[in-house]
Motif scaffolding. Structure first.
Motif, PDB file in Angstrom:
ATOM      1  N   ALA A   1     -27.661  27.018   6.741  1.00  0.00           N
ATOM      2  CA  ALA A   1     -27.718  25.658   6.212  1.00  0.00           C
ATOM      3  C   ALA A   1     -28.161  24.672   7.285  1.00  0.00           C
ATOM      4  N   HIS A   2     -27.741  24.912   8.517  1.00  0.00           N
ATOM      5  CA  HIS A   2     -28.127  24.019   9.620  1.00  0.00           C
ATOM      6  C   HIS A   2     -29.572  24.280  10.051  1.00  0.00           C
ATOM      7  N   LYS A   3     -29.951  25.559  10.095  1.00  0.00           N
ATOM      8  CA  LYS A   3     -31.275  25.941  10.561  1.00  0.00           C
ATOM      9  C   LYS A   3     -32.352  25.660   9.519  1.00  0.00           C
ATOM     10  N   ASP A   4     -32.032  25.902   8.246  1.00  0.00           N
ATOM     11  CA  ASP A   4     -33.039  25.783   7.185  1.00  0.00           C
ATOM     12  C   ASP A   4     -32.419  25.147   5.943  1.00  0.00           C
ATOM     13  N   PRO A   5     -32.060  23.862   6.017  1.00  0.00           N
ATOM     14  CA  PRO A   5     -31.386  23.213   4.884  1.00  0.00           C
ATOM     15  C   PRO A   5     -32.225  23.164   3.620  1.00  0.00           C
ATOM     16  N   GLN A   6     -33.579  23.119   3.779  1.00  0.00           N
ATOM     17  CA  GLN A   6     -34.429  23.070   2.593  1.00  0.00           C
ATOM     18  C   GLN A   6     -34.285  24.340   1.759  1.00  0.00           C
ATOM     19  N   THR A   7     -34.221  25.480   2.430  1.00  0.00           N
ATOM     20  CA  THR A   7     -34.089  26.751   1.714  1.00  0.00           C
ATOM     21  C   THR A   7     -32.759  26.833   0.981  1.00  0.00           C
ATOM     22  N   VAL A   8     -31.696  26.416   1.656  1.00  0.00           N
ATOM     23  CA  VAL A   8     -30.366  26.464   1.043  1.00  0.00           C
ATOM     24  C   VAL A   8     -30.304  25.547  -0.171  1.00  0.00           C
ATOM     25  N   THR A   9     -30.810  24.328  -0.023  1.00  0.00           N
ATOM     26  CA  THR A   9     -30.811  23.380  -1.141  1.00  0.00           C
ATOM     27  C   THR A   9     -31.668  23.895  -2.294  1.00  0.00           C
ATOM     28  N   ALA A  10     -32.815  24.476  -1.962  1.00  0.00           N
ATOM     29  CA  ALA A  10     -33.711  25.007  -2.990  1.00  0.00           C
ATOM     30  C   ALA A  10     -33.054  26.160  -3.741  1.00  0.00           C
ATOM     31  N   PHE A  11     -32.418  27.063  -2.997  1.00  0.00           N
ATOM     32  CA  PHE A  11     -31.769  28.208  -3.650  1.00  0.00           C
ATOM     33  C   PHE A  11     -30.650  27.746  -4.573  1.00  0.00           C
ATOM     34  N   ARG A  12     -29.854  26.805  -4.113  1.00  0.00           N
ATOM     35  CA  ARG A  12     -28.745  26.315  -4.931  1.00  0.00           C
ATOM     36  C   ARG A  12     -29.263  25.658  -6.222  1.00  0.00           C
ATOM     37  N   SER A  13     -30.253  24.795  -6.097  1.00  0.00           N
ATOM     38  CA  SER A  13     -30.782  24.083  -7.265  1.00  0.00           C
ATOM     39  C   SER A  13     -31.380  25.052  -8.280  1.00  0.00           C
ATOM     40  N   ALA A  14     -32.183  26.010  -7.791  1.00  0.00           N
ATOM     41  CA  ALA A  14     -32.829  26.967  -8.693  1.00  0.00           C
ATOM     42  C   ALA A  14     -31.804  27.887  -9.344  1.00  0.00           C
ATOM     43  N   THR A  15     -30.767  28.267  -8.597  1.00  0.00           N
ATOM     44  CA  THR A  15     -29.724  29.149  -9.135  1.00  0.00           C
ATOM     45  C   THR A  15     -28.972  28.472 -10.267  1.00  0.00           C
ATOM     46  N   ILE A  16     -28.590  27.225 -10.074  1.00  0.00           N
ATOM     47  CA  ILE A  16     -27.886  26.486 -11.120  1.00  0.00           C
ATOM     48  C   ILE A  16     -28.767  26.340 -12.354  1.00  0.00           C
ATOM     49  N   GLU A  17     -30.051  26.090 -12.119  1.00  0.00           N
ATOM     50  CA  GLU A  17     -30.999  25.986 -13.231  1.00  0.00           C
ATOM     51  C   GLU A  17     -31.097  27.329 -13.972  1.00  0.00           C
ATOM     52  N   GLY A  18     -31.081  28.415 -13.199  1.00  0.00           N
ATOM     53  CA  GLY A  18     -31.140  29.741 -13.805  1.00  0.00           C
ATOM     54  C   GLY A  18     -29.921  30.055 -14.644  1.00  0.00           C
ATOM     55  N   TRP A  19     -28.738  29.673 -14.169  1.00  0.00           N
ATOM     56  CA  TRP A  19     -27.516  29.919 -14.934  1.00  0.00           C
ATOM     57  C   TRP A  19     -27.488  29.088 -16.214  1.00  0.00           C
ATOM     58  N   ARG A  20     -27.936  27.860 -16.109  1.00  0.00           N
ATOM     59  CA  ARG A  20     -27.975  27.016 -17.297  1.00  0.00           C
ATOM     60  C   ARG A  20     -28.886  27.648 -18.362  1.00  0.00           C
ATOM     61  N   TYR A  21     -30.024  28.160 -17.906  1.00  0.00           N
ATOM     62  CA  TYR A  21     -30.966  28.772 -18.847  1.00  0.00           C
ATOM     63  C   TYR A  21     -30.393  30.065 -19.435  1.00  0.00           C
ATOM     64  N   ALA A  22     -29.816  30.899 -18.583  1.00  0.00           N
ATOM     65  CA  ALA A  22     -29.306  32.199 -19.029  1.00  0.00           C
ATOM     66  C   ALA A  22     -28.236  32.050 -20.101  1.00  0.00           C
ATOM     67  N   MET A  23     -27.322  31.102 -19.916  1.00  0.00           N
ATOM     68  CA  MET A  23     -26.223  30.959 -20.861  1.00  0.00           C
ATOM     69  C   MET A  23     -26.649  30.259 -22.146  1.00  0.00           C
ATOM     70  N   GLN A  24     -27.802  29.599 -22.105  1.00  0.00           N
ATOM     71  CA  GLN A  24     -28.330  28.961 -23.311  1.00  0.00           C
ATOM     72  C   GLN A  24     -29.327  29.856 -24.045  1.00  0.00           C
ATOM     73  N   HIS A  25     -29.739  30.969 -23.412  1.00  0.00           N
ATOM     74  CA  HIS A  25     -30.696  31.894 -24.015  1.00  0.00           C
ATOM     75  C   HIS A  25     -30.202  33.316 -23.771  1.00  0.00           C
ATOM     76  N   ILE A  26     -29.066  33.635 -24.349  1.00  0.00           N
ATOM     77  CA  ILE A  26     -28.402  34.911 -24.063  1.00  0.00           C
ATOM     78  C   ILE A  26     -29.236  36.103 -24.522  1.00  0.00           C
ATOM     79  N   ASP A  27     -29.778  36.065 -25.721  1.00  0.00           N
ATOM     80  CA  ASP A  27     -30.567  37.206 -26.228  1.00  0.00           C
ATOM     81  C   ASP A  27     -31.786  37.468 -25.348  1.00  0.00           C
ATOM     82  N   GLU A  28     -32.493  36.404 -24.981  1.00  0.00           N
ATOM     83  CA  GLU A  28     -33.668  36.560 -24.112  1.00  0.00           C
ATOM     84  C   GLU A  28     -33.261  37.138 -22.763  1.00  0.00           C
TER      85      GLU A  28
END
Length: 590
Positions: free
Chosen positions: A219-246
């Protein structure tokens, strides 16, 4: 000033486009995620973040790493073999030891980790696991907490390293093993296997589950990567739980898994109850819930004190840290200052207007009212609160209610209540004992509700002193029901147990519209067995009638069942009656 602001914005925009292209994702950074189990719906959010291009849009190429027997997933990340990982609440214990762990978000608001054993004559309650072989996966401190609270320590059973399957349990190589209640129980039920579950929640141990994390170093060395991973992961979970069959179709077609479509569907539906995305954003976590988890660890001796959580819980990185030139830094600072000044002037005026209105309402209330911030510090304390508890407002403002107001035995329950208000953003009622300035204990009925001012979370707490009412009711019950505690007959005792169980089941059905079998499984207190392909609750059924209840009943299990219902549905109108039923249970003398 308007012209200056326009020039600065225009200059900054051109510099940003020319020298710092946030939209340029041609060069992707490869990162590795250490999973904690084999491929299944448990990791759906990560799969869909990759499949739908959320990681790619944030400049990431994500690889998934399966766990190996005997390898600790947390250590894999700490040693640099993976960039991100998924761990249990045991991350807090590692952090307390000095490990540089940074939790980025929580997936399960309630952990699905539990112990399961086959239905056998020699295993009926959790204490029967003494002397048995237990297969426990890495990072299962909440299971050890459950065992310890049940009087079982590490030398009371034989530890077996987990092999990530239920085969050892099936063939009798082990007597019990850790499972996720979202997965393994389905496979056993479909196979006609009779089993029983021992959940930490039955002992009041309610932890987070599947917390995704990284290291403070990354997080200290590469904060952009950490922030990007967190944001994309949350977006992925939101999508997965709203599109369970897919999502299930994607898992079956892209990952090697032994889970069937039905099994993945069962898992997804079970996860919905643990994630509560209808109320809580994926990834959400509360500092105060972590403090509560720390307090449980302290109670069972796994933690000496609660560590400072500032470096443990993720906080959004300031985008200024990402600018690459002094000019961009200066321009950002100037623009930020101008915007903050303009916004602050407006918001401050509005805030004080709202605060004045709120203070007037609170002061004129005929009941005790206080306003708490997220740290449970008192921001407002009205005149009726002064009369009820004795302290003047000047003596309480900015003080934490747990420092002086709540009696010690009730602190964990009250803290959990307030955390639930913050997490669910729903009003919750509770009754507990409080101190007055003289040291007297009084019983108060509290109504706690969420409140927002300019994005900040507060809790409005309204209290009514019901001490005299409770004393009168207790006296009435004592005269009407108990001639004396010693005079109760066994028939009366059994009738009270049956009444309590019937009311528990009634509240459950009215609150959830779910079956008696689901009630037994979710509470973790009553065994579910299979009669052919049909699930049965034979033991529980016996406690619903005086004609079938055992003459030597497990009366403490009835009390625990009532506690489960009171904890899960505190706002149900019949909970007060249930609490009275529970209090009326007195074991007759032999």
């Amino acid at each position: 000033m308007k012209n200056l602001l326009f020039v600065l914005v225009l200059l900054f925009s051109s510099q940003a486009i020319a020298g710092f292209d946030l939209g340029n994702k041609e060069t992707k950074k490869t990162v590795t995620v250490q999973l904690k189990w084999q491929h299944q719906f448990q990791f759906a959010g990560y799969y869909m973040a990759k499949a739908k291009g959320f990681y790619k849009a944030h400049g990431l190429d994500v690889k998934f790493k399966l766990p190996e027997a005997g390898v600790n997933p947390i250590q894999q990340v700490l040693k640099g073999y993976a960039d991100f990982g998924i761990g249990t609440s045991e991350l807090l214990l590692e952090y307390a030891k000095g490990q540089p762990i940074l939790v980025l978000g929580v997936i399960f608001q309630h952990s699905p980790l539990a112990l399961v054993s086959l239905k056998r004559p020699d295993i009926d309650v959790i204490t029967d696991l003494a002397g048995k072989k237990l297969m426990i996966e890495e990072n299962s401190s909440e299971i050890y907490a459950l065992l310890q609270q049940s009087g079982l320590h590490s030398d009371d059973f034989q530890y077996i390293q987990h092999d990530f399957s239920i085969n050892s349990l099936m063939d009798g190589s082990v007597d019990a093993q850790t499972v996720y209640t979202t997965t393994e129980p389905y496979a056993m039920s479909r196979s006609g296997i009779q089993y029983q579950t021992f959940s930490p929640r039955m002992a009041g141990i309610d932890f987070y589950g599947d917390n995704f994390f990284t290291t403070q170093n990354l997080a200290h060395k590469d904060p952009q990567t950490v922030t990007a991973f967190r944001s994309a992961t949350i977006e992925g979970w939101r999508y997965a739980m709203q599109h369970i069959d897919e999502t299930i179709n994607h898992i079956l077609s892209h990952y090697s898994t032994d889970r069937s479509r039905d099994a993945l569907t069962f898992e997804a539906e079970a996860m919905q109850k643990l994630m509560r995305i209808d109320l809580i954003e994926p990834g959400h976590m509360s500092r105060y819930r972590w403090k509560h988890i720390a307090s449980v660890y302290q109670d069972i001796g796994l933690l000496k004190s609660t560590p400072n959580l500032d470096k443990f819980i993720y906080q959004e990185q300031n985008i200024i840290d990402n600018y690459t030139t002094e000019l961009q830094y200066l321009l950002a600072f100037l623009i930020g200052t101008l915007v903050v000044l303009l916004a602050s002037a407006y918001l401050t005026q509005r805030f004080f207007r709202l605060q004045t209105q709120l203070s007037t309402m609170i002061d004129q209330s005929p009941i005790a009212v206080m306003l708490l911030n997220e740290q449970f510090e008192i921001m407002e304390w009205n005149l009726q609160a002064e009369k009820t508890f004795g302290w003047r407002a000047s003596q309480t403002i900015n003080h934490n209610i747990f420092d002086f107001l709540v009696i010690e035995p009730h602190k964990p329950r009250v803290q959990q209540n307030l955390l639930s208000v913050l997490d669910s953003q729903q009003p919750i009622q509770i009754e507990n004992k409080n101190y007055t300035i003289t040291g007297q204990e009084i019983t108060c009925h509290w109504s706690n509700a969420p409140f927002h001012i300019n994005g900040e979370k507060f809790i409005i707490c309204m209290a009514v002193d019901v001490s005299e009412l409770r004393s009168l009711k207790a006296l009435t019950m004592e005269k009407a029901v108990f001639v004396s505690d010693n005079s109760i007959t066994n028939e009366e005792f059994l009738q009270r147990l049956v009444n309590t169980m019937q009311l528990c089941l009634q509240i459950w059905e009215e609150s959830t519209s779910k079956s008696k079998v689901q009630f037994a499984e979710d509470s973790g207190l009553w065994r579910v067995s299979l009669d052919g392909s049909t699930a049965k609750t034979r033991t529980l059924d016996k406690y619903l009638s005086t004609s079938s209840i055992p003459q030597k009943p497990r009366w403490k299990q009835v009390i625990n069942t009532a506690n489960f219902i009171l904890r899960e549905f505190p706002n149900h109108p019949k909970c007060q009656l249930l609490n009275e039923y529970k209090q009326s249970i007195r074991k007759p003398e032999d």
